[in-house]
Design an enzyme around this catalytic site. Structure first.
Site, short mmCIF file in Angstrom:
data_model
loop_
_atom_site.label_atom_id
_atom_site.label_comp_id
_atom_site.label_asym_id
_atom_site.label_seq_id
_atom_site.Cartn_x
_atom_site.Cartn_y
_atom_site.Cartn_z
N HIS A 156 0.82 -1.21 0.00
CA HIS A 156 0.00 0.00 0.00
C HIS A 156 0.86 1.26 0.00
O HIS A 156 2.05 1.24 0.33
CB HIS A 156 -0.93 0.01 1.22
CG HIS A 156 -0.26 0.46 2.49
ND1 HIS A 156 -0.19 1.79 2.86
CD2 HIS A 156 0.38 -0.23 3.47
CE1 HIS A 156 0.45 1.89 4.02
NE2 HIS A 156 0.81 0.68 4.41
N CYS A 157 0.21 2.37 -0.37
CA CYS A 157 0.78 3.71 -0.19
C CYS A 157 -0.27 4.53 0.55
O CYS A 157 -0.90 4.03 1.47
CB CYS A 157 1.22 4.32 -1.52
SG CYS A 157 -0.05 4.37 -2.81
N THR A 158 -0.49 5.79 0.17
CA THR A 158 -1.49 6.60 0.88
C THR A 158 -2.86 6.45 0.24
O THR A 158 -3.82 6.07 0.89
CB THR A 158 -1.06 8.07 0.93
OG1 THR A 158 0.10 8.18 1.76
CG2 THR A 158 -2.16 8.95 1.52
N THR A 191 1.17 2.30 -5.43
CA THR A 191 0.58 0.96 -5.38
C THR A 191 0.07 0.53 -6.75
O THR A 191 0.10 -0.65 -7.09
CB THR A 191 -0.56 0.93 -4.35
OG1 THR A 191 -0.03 1.32 -3.07
CG2 THR A 191 -1.17 -0.46 -4.22
#
Length: 260
Positions: free
Chosen positions: A153-155, A161
């Protein structure tokens, strides 16, 4: 298209399974092994239990130090936490926050198509920057070797992602049109992000339309990443081999874990 089952987390709306996609060779990406997501810092107790029930044993966080310090992940019990910052010093979250609180600077940076150009640049960086290549290579190694399910994941779960998912699916032999469909599927899940970004803009006096391209997935963004692959490495296979330094045993192990 994919027949993948969608697993929804109310506090991470862009969480979903990479499994279910058909491959060009007639196989299928195995569900329940690799998941893609937005940030996990807002997970409630029910969603933490859901990750536990899914057998998540590894969380790979692609975010910058600024993002991690401002929203530490909540992890299912027993899960390994791995930081692979694929953006490094390139356009950090701190930069974006500063721009979005300054209407004049936002107009300068994002006006006249600047936000779209920024997104194209981000996608080029994710392919060819040294820290990005190191991070994505390690992600593939960990997916290939990991025990239990992994969440990457990222933000927002759409760009860093998004390229992570494209890299994995492409390597597994998923047709490119399905890779793009998976990438664009984030758009229907980004409502909370758009609302949050719009609120930030309204409070600071920034025109939200200037930054709208940054809270969307567009075909041209992913196309830019693939074009960077061609420009710098010649082909996707050369990118995986030479750009990421991934050898045949690692790719075979990835396929062994993720393909039915």
């Amino acid at each position: 298209m994919t027949d993948q089952a969608q697993v929804l987390l109310s506090t991470a709306p862009n969480f979903r399974d990479l499994g279910g996609h058909a491959t060009r060779g007639g196989g299928r990406v195995r569900p329940g092994v690799a998941y893609r997501s937005d940030a996990l810092n807002r997970l409630d107790a029910a969603d933490l239990r859901a990750l536990q029930d899914l057998g998540v044993r590894q969380v790979i966080d692609l975010r910058t130090v600024f993002e991690r310090e401002n929203g530490a992940d909540r992890l299912p019990e027993g899960a390994d936490y791995v930081v692979l910052d694929v953006q490094g010093d390139h356009s950090t979250g701190a930069d974006l926050v500063e721009v979005l609180t300054d209407p004049a600077r936002a107009e300068t940076v994002f006006g006249d198509g600047g936000a779209t150009r920024f997104m194209h640049e981000v996608n080029r960086i994710l392919v060819s920057a040294e820290d990005a290549r190191a991070g994505y290579a390690e992600m593939v190694r960990r997916l290939a070797a990991g025990a239990g399910a992994t969440v990457v994941h990222c933000t927002a779960g759409k760009d860093r992602t998004g390229w992570a998912a494209a890299l994995v699916l492409e390597t597994l032999g998923v047709p490119r049109e399905a890779v793009f469909a998976d990438y664009l599927a984030s758009n229907e899940r980004l409502g909370p992000l758009r609302e949050a970004m719009q609120g930030v803009c309204e409070r600071s006096g920034v025109d939200f339309e200037l930054v709208r391209p940054m809270v969307e997935c567009r075909n041209t963004y992913l196309e830019e990443a693939y074009a960077e692959v061609e420009r710098v490495f010649g082909s996707f296979e050369d990118y995986v081999r030479d750009g990421l330094g991934l050898d045949r045993p690692t790719i075979d192990a990835l396929r062994g874990r993720l393909l039915d």
